[in-house]
Design an enzyme around this catalytic site. Sequence first.
Site, mmCIF file in Angstrom:
data_model
loop_
_atom_site.group_PDB
_atom_site.id
_atom_site.type_symbol
_atom_site.label_atom_id
_atom_site.label_comp_id
_atom_site.label_asym_id
_atom_site.label_seq_id
_atom_site.Cartn_x
_atom_site.Cartn_y
_atom_site.Cartn_z
ATOM 1 N N ARG A 60 -17.098 -106.367 -0.395
ATOM 2 C CA ARG A 60 -18.474 -106.338 -0.899
ATOM 3 C C ARG A 60 -18.621 -105.674 -2.259
ATOM 4 O O ARG A 60 -19.273 -106.210 -3.158
ATOM 5 C CB ARG A 60 -19.391 -105.560 0.072
ATOM 6 C CG ARG A 60 -19.855 -106.362 1.250
ATOM 7 C CD ARG A 60 -19.963 -105.469 2.458
ATOM 8 N NE ARG A 60 -18.626 -105.060 2.851
ATOM 9 C CZ ARG A 60 -17.842 -105.807 3.626
ATOM 10 N NH1 ARG A 60 -18.288 -106.903 4.143
ATOM 11 N NH2 ARG A 60 -16.593 -105.432 3.910
ATOM 12 N N THR A 61 -18.059 -104.487 -2.405
ATOM 13 C CA THR A 61 -18.340 -103.723 -3.618
ATOM 14 C C THR A 61 -17.779 -104.442 -4.842
ATOM 15 O O THR A 61 -18.476 -104.640 -5.841
ATOM 16 C CB THR A 61 -17.763 -102.298 -3.501
ATOM 17 O OG1 THR A 61 -18.194 -101.750 -2.261
ATOM 18 C CG2 THR A 61 -18.244 -101.415 -4.642
ATOM 19 N N LYS A 100 5.669 -99.709 -12.688
ATOM 20 C CA LYS A 100 6.576 -99.007 -13.615
ATOM 21 C C LYS A 100 6.342 -97.504 -13.667
ATOM 22 O O LYS A 100 6.983 -96.812 -14.446
ATOM 23 C CB LYS A 100 6.386 -99.579 -15.036
ATOM 24 C CG LYS A 100 6.612 -101.074 -15.130
ATOM 25 C CD LYS A 100 6.216 -101.605 -16.509
ATOM 26 C CE LYS A 100 6.203 -103.122 -16.526
ATOM 27 N NZ LYS A 100 5.521 -103.651 -17.717
ATOM 28 N N ARG A 160 -12.707 -98.089 -8.073
ATOM 29 C CA ARG A 160 -12.568 -97.571 -6.692
ATOM 30 C C ARG A 160 -11.156 -97.020 -6.543
ATOM 31 O O ARG A 160 -10.191 -97.624 -7.014
ATOM 32 C CB ARG A 160 -12.781 -98.663 -5.654
ATOM 33 C CG ARG A 160 -12.376 -98.182 -4.251
ATOM 34 C CD ARG A 160 -12.733 -99.119 -3.162
ATOM 35 N NE ARG A 160 -14.170 -99.100 -2.911
ATOM 36 C CZ ARG A 160 -14.761 -99.728 -1.895
ATOM 37 N NH1 ARG A 160 -14.020 -100.416 -1.033
ATOM 38 N NH2 ARG A 160 -16.054 -99.681 -1.727
ATOM 39 N N HIS A 166 -20.031 -92.691 -2.809
ATOM 40 C CA HIS A 166 -20.121 -94.144 -3.041
ATOM 41 C C HIS A 166 -21.542 -94.407 -3.562
ATOM 42 O O HIS A 166 -22.377 -94.986 -2.870
ATOM 43 C CB HIS A 166 -19.848 -94.870 -1.720
ATOM 44 C CG HIS A 166 -19.536 -96.326 -1.840
ATOM 45 N ND1 HIS A 166 -19.724 -97.061 -2.995
ATOM 46 C CD2 HIS A 166 -19.034 -97.200 -0.917
ATOM 47 C CE1 HIS A 166 -19.351 -98.317 -2.771
ATOM 48 N NE2 HIS A 166 -18.934 -98.424 -1.522
HETATM 49 N N1 CP Z 1 -19.493 -101.232 1.792
HETATM 50 C C1 CP Z 1 -18.313 -101.322 1.169
HETATM 51 O O1 CP Z 1 -17.934 -100.453 0.355
HETATM 52 O O2 CP Z 1 -17.605 -102.448 1.483
HETATM 53 P P1 CP Z 1 -16.224 -102.868 0.816
HETATM 54 O O3 CP Z 1 -15.199 -101.819 1.218
HETATM 55 O O4 CP Z 1 -15.905 -104.237 1.336
HETATM 56 O O5 CP Z 1 -16.416 -102.842 -0.670
#
Ligand code: CP
Length: 307
Positions: A55-56, A85, A106, A134
């Site tokens: 999703r993110t 590397k 992320r 988040h």
């Molecule tokens: N909600 C969320 O962070 O989903 P993903 O890990 O799929 O990005």
Amino acid sequence: MTNPLFQKDIISISEFSKDHIELILKTAFELKKNPRTDLLKDKLIGVTFFEGSTRTRLSFETAIQRLGGRVIGFPDAANTSLGKKGETFMDSMRIITSYTDALVIRHNKEGAARLAADISPVPVINAGDGSNQHPSQTMLDLFTIKETQGRLEEISIAFVGDLKYGRTVHSLAEALSLYNARIYLVSPESLAMPQYILDDLTKRGITFSVHTSLEEVMPKIDILYMTRVQKERFDETEYQHLKSKYILTPETLADAKENMKILHPLPRIDEIVSSVDDTPYAYYFKQAANGVYAREAILSLVLNKEI
Ligand code: CP
């Protein structure tokens, strides 16, 4: 007038004022109602994921492309010079942020987005760092709560499941404390909300209570925020022991308020059985779809002086 988020890093909810949150939400509602295709024209955004995501990552990329921007990046660092590397994280970040107008990152390590922001000449947006924060998920969660309840003030919300490692509940609890939420914390003792967050809620005068039974809080809440036990943060034996502690079924919802809505950051594993999807309480797929508008709003505000 320059908007206050222009060229700002988006790393942690603790750095947002209530006015900043309101600005992002207002922009997101406006973009949902009146889509735009020009707000990221001529912008190139790095989207770098060192930890898995559906999703993110894809909603950030959708937001960028719908707003006329372009994307470079990777969904997995294994095939980069860092993965192959031994290039350092900081050197990798220095290079990527020299190519782009903003960076979405992320990482499985807490604090990674902050480290990237420290050396980046362009804004950095935290798309989840370990079990820490988040913030873009929090914006879509707040958007969805407001969309379903018509308000954010004085919402009664239960956070259920893995409150120890679930970064989405850490960010959202902090944000809702600006809106005088009543918070119910439902988890096994070993997955309880970290003490530093409880201390922060106490300092902010927020009423919360700790429970092990979901049924006892059900009639009191406007929002049921389910979470998955974070498999990637346990060994297999511990995970098997904890994973099925809270399983939501249509029967569990018998005493729910009429307009109560179930949210979940997703992915779900087995904590919400699929028959709940057909109840009027289920809102988690619409919540995930709202991620595009929340991320459109964040990127637009960070990359445009005025919108
Ligand atoms: N909600 C969320 O962070 O989903 P993903 O890990 O799929 O990005």
